[in-house]
Write a protein that holds these residues in place. Sequence first.
Motif, PDB file in Angstrom:
ATOM      1  N   ASP A 170       0.831  -1.211   0.000  1.00  0.00           N
ATOM      2  CA  ASP A 170       0.000   0.000   0.000  1.00  0.00           C
ATOM      3  C   ASP A 170       0.861   1.255   0.000  1.00  0.00           C
ATOM      4  OD1 ASP A 170      -2.220  -1.611   0.058  1.00  0.00           O
ATOM      5  OD2 ASP A 170      -2.716  -1.206   2.170  1.00  0.00           O
ATOM      6  N   ILE A 171       1.908   1.258   0.785  1.00  0.00           N
ATOM      7  CA  ILE A 171       2.792   2.425   0.862  1.00  0.00           C
ATOM      8  C   ILE A 171       3.504   2.636  -0.477  1.00  0.00           C
ATOM      9  CG2 ILE A 171       4.885   3.363   1.956  1.00  0.00           C
ATOM     10  CD1 ILE A 171       2.401   3.484   3.727  1.00  0.00           C
ATOM     11  N   ARG A 172       3.971   1.570  -1.069  1.00  0.00           N
ATOM     12  CA  ARG A 172       4.666   1.681  -2.355  1.00  0.00           C
ATOM     13  C   ARG A 172       3.731   2.132  -3.478  1.00  0.00           C
ATOM     14  NH1 ARG A 172       8.656  -3.580  -2.270  1.00  0.00           N
ATOM     15  NH2 ARG A 172      10.167  -2.676  -0.818  1.00  0.00           N
ATOM     16  N   ALA A 173       2.448   1.832  -3.333  1.00  0.00           N
ATOM     17  CA  ALA A 173       1.479   2.204  -4.372  1.00  0.00           C
ATOM     18  C   ALA A 173       1.063   3.678  -4.283  1.00  0.00           C
ATOM     19  CB  ALA A 173       0.241   1.314  -4.271  1.00  0.00           C
ATOM     20  N   CYS A 174       1.398   4.317  -3.178  1.00  0.00           N
ATOM     21  CA  CYS A 174       1.029   5.732  -3.027  1.00  0.00           C
ATOM     22  C   CYS A 174       1.852   6.576  -3.996  1.00  0.00           C
ATOM     23  CB  CYS A 174       1.273   6.198  -1.590  1.00  0.00           C
ATOM     24  SG  CYS A 174       0.199   5.424  -0.386  1.00  0.00           S
ATOM     25  N   ARG A 175       1.157   7.378  -4.791  1.00  0.00           N
ATOM     26  CA  ARG A 175       1.836   8.197  -5.805  1.00  0.00           C
ATOM     27  C   ARG A 175       2.301   9.537  -5.263  1.00  0.00           C
ATOM     28  NH1 ARG A 175       3.414   4.508  -8.881  1.00  0.00           N
ATOM     29  NH2 ARG A 175       1.817   3.307  -9.907  1.00  0.00           N
ATOM     30  N   VAL A 176       1.620  10.049  -4.244  1.00  0.00           N
ATOM     31  CA  VAL A 176       1.991  11.351  -3.688  1.00  0.00           C
ATOM     32  C   VAL A 176       2.212  11.210  -2.182  1.00  0.00           C
ATOM     33  CG1 VAL A 176       0.851  12.749  -5.447  1.00  0.00           C
ATOM     34  CG2 VAL A 176      -0.436  12.022  -3.451  1.00  0.00           C
ATOM     35  N   LYS A 177       2.971  12.125  -1.640  1.00  0.00           N
ATOM     36  CA  LYS A 177       3.354  12.093  -0.231  1.00  0.00           C
ATOM     37  C   LYS A 177       2.140  12.153   0.699  1.00  0.00           C
ATOM     38  CE  LYS A 177       6.868  12.458   2.710  1.00  0.00           C
ATOM     39  NZ  LYS A 177       7.751  11.354   2.948  1.00  0.00           N
ATOM     40  N   GLU A 178       1.125  12.913   0.320  1.00  0.00           N
ATOM     41  CA  GLU A 178      -0.059  13.066   1.164  1.00  0.00           C
ATOM     42  C   GLU A 178      -0.787  11.728   1.350  1.00  0.00           C
ATOM     43  OE1 GLU A 178       0.469  15.179  -1.543  1.00  0.00           O
ATOM     44  OE2 GLU A 178       1.327  16.746  -0.271  1.00  0.00           O
ATOM     45  N   LEU A 179      -0.875  10.947   0.270  1.00  0.00           N
ATOM     46  CA  LEU A 179      -1.523   9.634   0.374  1.00  0.00           C
ATOM     47  C   LEU A 179      -0.706   8.692   1.256  1.00  0.00           C
ATOM     48  CD1 LEU A 179      -2.746   9.068  -3.306  1.00  0.00           C
ATOM     49  CD2 LEU A 179      -4.127   9.618  -1.285  1.00  0.00           C
ATOM     50  N   GLU A 180       0.618   8.771   1.132  1.00  0.00           N
ATOM     51  CA  GLU A 180       1.485   7.954   1.972  1.00  0.00           C
ATOM     52  C   GLU A 180       1.305   8.313   3.445  1.00  0.00           C
ATOM     53  OE1 GLU A 180       6.130   8.183   2.717  1.00  0.00           O
ATOM     54  OE2 GLU A 180       5.723   7.184   0.795  1.00  0.00           O
ATOM     55  N   GLU A 181       1.291   9.609   3.746  1.00  0.00           N
ATOM     56  CA  GLU A 181       1.110  10.050   5.134  1.00  0.00           C
ATOM     57  C   GLU A 181      -0.247   9.626   5.677  1.00  0.00           C
ATOM     58  OE1 GLU A 181       1.775  14.255   5.129  1.00  0.00           O
ATOM     59  OE2 GLU A 181       3.943  14.028   4.909  1.00  0.00           O
ATOM     60  N   LYS A 182      -1.266   9.706   4.852  1.00  0.00           N
ATOM     61  CA  LYS A 182      -2.608   9.311   5.273  1.00  0.00           C
ATOM     62  C   LYS A 182      -2.643   7.820   5.603  1.00  0.00           C
ATOM     63  CE  LYS A 182      -7.404   9.366   3.732  1.00  0.00           C
ATOM     64  NZ  LYS A 182      -8.326   9.659   2.638  1.00  0.00           N
ATOM     65  N   ARG A 183      -2.036   7.009   4.740  1.00  0.00           N
ATOM     66  CA  ARG A 183      -2.003   5.547   4.974  1.00  0.00           C
ATOM     67  C   ARG A 183      -1.202   5.215   6.227  1.00  0.00           C
ATOM     68  NH1 ARG A 183      -2.829   1.209   6.409  1.00  0.00           N
ATOM     69  NH2 ARG A 183      -2.543  -0.730   5.275  1.00  0.00           N
ATOM     70  N   ILE A 184      -0.079   5.907   6.426  1.00  0.00           N
ATOM     71  CA  ILE A 184       0.753   5.652   7.608  1.00  0.00           C
ATOM     72  C   ILE A 184       0.020   6.079   8.873  1.00  0.00           C
ATOM     73  CG2 ILE A 184       2.840   6.443   8.813  1.00  0.00           C
ATOM     74  CD1 ILE A 184       4.294   6.165   6.131  1.00  0.00           C
ATOM     75  N   ASN A 185      -0.639   7.223   8.848  1.00  0.00           N
ATOM     76  CA  ASN A 185      -1.390   7.677  10.024  1.00  0.00           C
ATOM     77  C   ASN A 185      -2.513   6.701  10.375  1.00  0.00           C
ATOM     78  OD1 ASN A 185       0.203   9.936  10.421  1.00  0.00           O
ATOM     79  ND2 ASN A 185      -1.096  11.252   9.166  1.00  0.00           N
ATOM     80  N   LYS A 186      -3.168   6.174   9.350  1.00  0.00           N
ATOM     81  CA  LYS A 186      -4.231   5.187   9.578  1.00  0.00           C
ATOM     82  C   LYS A 186      -3.662   3.934  10.234  1.00  0.00           C
ATOM     83  CE  LYS A 186      -7.559   2.358   7.056  1.00  0.00           C
ATOM     84  NZ  LYS A 186      -8.002   1.932   5.737  1.00  0.00           N
ATOM     85  N   GLU A 187      -2.518   3.479   9.728  1.00  0.00           N
ATOM     86  CA  GLU A 187      -1.895   2.271  10.286  1.00  0.00           C
ATOM     87  C   GLU A 187      -1.363   2.513  11.698  1.00  0.00           C
ATOM     88  OE1 GLU A 187      -1.302  -1.597  10.456  1.00  0.00           O
ATOM     89  OE2 GLU A 187      -2.122  -0.634   8.674  1.00  0.00           O
ATOM     90  N   MET A 188      -0.795   3.693  11.944  1.00  0.00           N
ATOM     91  CA  MET A 188      -0.296   4.015  13.289  1.00  0.00           C
ATOM     92  C   MET A 188      -1.449   4.033  14.298  1.00  0.00           C
ATOM     93  SD  MET A 188       3.015   4.292  13.257  1.00  0.00           S
ATOM     94  CE  MET A 188       3.497   5.276  14.646  1.00  0.00           C
ATOM     95  N   ALA A 189      -2.590   4.552  13.902  1.00  0.00           N
ATOM     96  CA  ALA A 189      -3.767   4.547  14.785  1.00  0.00           C
ATOM     97  C   ALA A 189      -4.205   3.117  15.074  1.00  0.00           C
ATOM     98  CB  ALA A 189      -4.902   5.340  14.152  1.00  0.00           C
TER      99      ALA A 189
END
Length: 197
Positions: free
Chosen positions: A14-33
């Motif tokens: 999922d992280i590798r599929a993120c094309r922009v930094k904002e999507l990566e941060e959103k996915r990481i924040n979701k996983e951290m929660a």
Amino acid sequence: MATSMRGLTQFIADIRACRVKELEEKRINKEMANIRRQFKDPQLSSYQRKKYVAKLIFVYILGYKVDVGHFEAANLVTSNKYTEKQIGYLAMTLMLHEHSELLLMVVNSIKKDLEENNEYNNCLALHAIANVGSNEMAESLGPSVHRLLISPTSPEFVKKKAALTLLRLYRKYPEVLPVGEWAQRIVSIMDDDNLGV
């Protein structure tokens, strides 16, 4: 790592599929929660703890701040399973600094791993000491590292890692290690048949 950690594999994909930094941060924040919520569960299995700590390591390597999971990594260090212990040591050496109070909690586990008759656990402990060795670690674990170095029963690769760990501790804290007392025994190792030691 085992291929059975599908959650970790999917998270990385999922992280590798993120094309922009904002999507990566959103996915990481979701996983951290999700990880924070899972760590609060008292029924969390050691396998799940290992998987979530591995995710935290990945997030940390990406350059994000990881402020959770340090205690769980310390718990993994005390595990009897090698794969859990390996993830715990990796997380500890990456995410903790030498002045961390959590390191003081795992010194006894590290000492136990050094004194075991298991070369794999010996090596994990030696790597951790060499990477984050604090003054307290040098004082309490230096004699155990020295014992591994001069022991006739230690395998050559453990002796080599013990020598490098002792060198690292000596360079950081020369006043803590009793080098004068150990010098004769350490010099005698240079006559070893294996040049790697």
